[in-house]
Design a protein around this motif. Structure first.
Motif, mmCIF file in Angstrom:
data_model
loop_
_atom_site.group_PDB
_atom_site.id
_atom_site.type_symbol
_atom_site.label_atom_id
_atom_site.label_comp_id
_atom_site.label_asym_id
_atom_site.label_seq_id
_atom_site.Cartn_x
_atom_site.Cartn_y
_atom_site.Cartn_z
ATOM 1 N N TRP A 81 -0.072 -10.762 7.930
ATOM 2 C CA TRP A 81 -0.711 -11.956 7.371
ATOM 3 C C TRP A 81 0.315 -12.987 6.958
ATOM 4 C CZ3 TRP A 81 -5.361 -11.493 8.808
ATOM 5 C CH2 TRP A 81 -6.052 -10.272 8.738
ATOM 6 N N LEU A 120 -14.724 -6.795 8.675
ATOM 7 C CA LEU A 120 -14.580 -5.362 8.431
ATOM 8 C C LEU A 120 -15.576 -4.880 7.380
ATOM 9 C CD1 LEU A 120 -10.681 -5.119 8.466
ATOM 10 C CD2 LEU A 120 -12.254 -4.392 10.276
ATOM 11 N N TYR A 166 -2.445 -1.431 7.644
ATOM 12 C CA TYR A 166 -2.521 -1.351 9.095
ATOM 13 C C TYR A 166 -3.211 -2.561 9.726
ATOM 14 C CZ TYR A 166 -1.075 3.454 8.415
ATOM 15 O OH TYR A 166 -0.377 4.572 8.071
ATOM 16 N N LEU A 167 -3.550 -3.551 8.931
ATOM 17 C CA LEU A 167 -4.170 -4.759 9.469
ATOM 18 C C LEU A 167 -3.107 -5.663 10.051
ATOM 19 C CD1 LEU A 167 -6.824 -5.536 6.703
ATOM 20 C CD2 LEU A 167 -7.158 -4.369 8.884
ATOM 21 N N PHE A 168 -3.557 -6.789 10.614
ATOM 22 C CA PHE A 168 -2.622 -7.764 11.166
ATOM 23 C C PHE A 168 -1.581 -8.174 10.125
ATOM 24 C CE2 PHE A 168 -6.549 -9.101 13.653
ATOM 25 C CZ PHE A 168 -6.164 -8.467 14.805
ATOM 26 N N LYS A 174 -7.399 -14.304 7.336
ATOM 27 C CA LYS A 174 -7.447 -13.045 6.585
ATOM 28 C C LYS A 174 -8.810 -12.871 5.924
ATOM 29 C CE LYS A 174 -4.997 -10.339 3.099
ATOM 30 N NZ LYS A 174 -3.843 -10.286 2.186
ATOM 31 N N TYR A 195 -10.937 0.776 6.593
ATOM 32 C CA TYR A 195 -9.614 0.306 7.005
ATOM 33 C C TYR A 195 -8.615 0.463 5.868
ATOM 34 C CZ TYR A 195 -10.558 -3.872 4.217
ATOM 35 O OH TYR A 195 -10.839 -4.728 3.188
ATOM 36 N N GLU A 196 -7.355 0.459 6.249
ATOM 37 C CA GLU A 196 -6.266 0.425 5.278
ATOM 38 C C GLU A 196 -5.545 -0.892 5.491
ATOM 39 O OE1 GLU A 196 -3.761 3.876 4.601
ATOM 40 O OE2 GLU A 196 -5.146 5.067 5.840
ATOM 41 N N GLU A 197 -5.394 -1.643 4.428
ATOM 42 C CA GLU A 197 -4.806 -2.982 4.517
ATOM 43 C C GLU A 197 -3.428 -2.961 5.181
ATOM 44 O OE1 GLU A 197 -4.678 -7.236 2.687
ATOM 45 O OE2 GLU A 197 -6.078 -5.745 1.990
ATOM 46 N N TYR A 201 -11.359 -12.080 8.733
ATOM 47 C CA TYR A 201 -11.214 -10.759 9.348
ATOM 48 C C TYR A 201 -11.646 -9.652 8.398
ATOM 49 C CZ TYR A 201 -9.362 -7.185 12.417
ATOM 50 O OH TYR A 201 -9.251 -6.099 13.248
ATOM 51 N N ILE A 202 -11.204 -9.710 7.162
ATOM 52 C CA ILE A 202 -11.617 -8.701 6.185
ATOM 53 C C ILE A 202 -13.123 -8.798 5.945
ATOM 54 C CG2 ILE A 202 -11.396 -7.977 3.767
ATOM 55 C CD1 ILE A 202 -8.366 -8.510 4.054
ATOM 56 N N GLY A 261 -9.778 -6.405 16.516
ATOM 57 C CA GLY A 261 -11.057 -6.043 15.917
ATOM 58 C C GLY A 261 -12.120 -6.100 16.996
#
Length: 154
Positions: free
Chosen positions: A151, A136, A147-149, A129, A143-145, A132-133, A100
Motif C-alpha cells: 500500500w 474483502l 499478505y495484501l497488496f 486500500k 485475509y491477513e493484512e 479493496y478491503i 482479488g
C-alpha cells in the motif's frame, strides 16, 4: 449428448507492483484492448475493464472449464511483456503478485459494470486500500493484512 450450462461472473482486481501509478491515460485504452484480446483468445468473455494508474478491475464471464489462476497468470504475463515492448513507461512495469476475485450474480452485472466504468470518479472519494478491503469484507473473505497488496498511504 449432454452439455454444460453455466453462468459465472468474476470481477478481478489486480495492482501494479509497488502500487506505482504507471498506467497512463495516454495508453491505458491500448492496454485494456490488449488484455481483452488475451481473455477472448482464452475462450472467456470480457464484460468490462477499467482502472486507475495503479490498479485495474476486469469483469469476466467465465466458462467452468477455465482455471481463473491460469487465466490471470497469462493476462499478467502477456500484458507485462506488451507494456515493456511498447515502451509505454520509462519505469519498470510489473503486476504485483496476487489479485482479488469476486463473484457476482447475473442480476448484479449492471451495477458492477457501472462501478468498474466509474473508477476515476469513484477514487476521488475512496482510496484503493479502502476499496479493496471493502471488497474483502463485503464478500467475507478471510485475509491477513500483511499478505495484501503493498500500500501507498494516500
Amino acid at each position: 449428448m449432454s452439455s454444460t450450462y453455466s453462468q459465472i461472473y468474476i470481477q478481478v482486481v489486480m495492482a501494479v507492483k509497488g502500487r506505482n501509478s504507471l498506467i497512463s491515460q495516454s495508453w491505458e485504452e491500448e492496454l485494456y484492448k490488449y488484455m481483452t484480446g488475451i481473455i477472448t483468445n482464452k475462450g472467456q468473455k470480457l464484460i468490462s475493464i477499467n482502472g486507475m494508474p495503479d490498479h485495474i478491475h476486469i469483469l469476466i464471464g467465465m466458462k467452468p472449464a477455465c482455471c481463473l489462476s491460469d487465466l490471470i497468470r497469462e493476462v499478467k504475463k502477456a500484458s507485462n511483456k506488451f507494456v515493456k515492448e511498447k515502451k509505454f513507461t520509462k519505469y519498470k512495469f510489473d503486476w504485483q503478485d496476487g489479485y482479488g476475485a469476486f463473484s457476482y450474480s447475473h442480476s448484479a452485472l449492471d451495477n458492477v459494470i457501472a462501478y468498474i466504468q466509474n473508477q476515476k470518479e469513484h477514487h476521488k472519494k475512496k482510496t484503493f486500500k479502502q476499496e479493496y478491503i471493502g471488497f474483502l469484507k463485503k464478500f467475507q473473505v478471510v485475509y491477513e493484512e500483511k499478505y495484501l497488496f503493498e500500500w501507498i498511504e494516500e
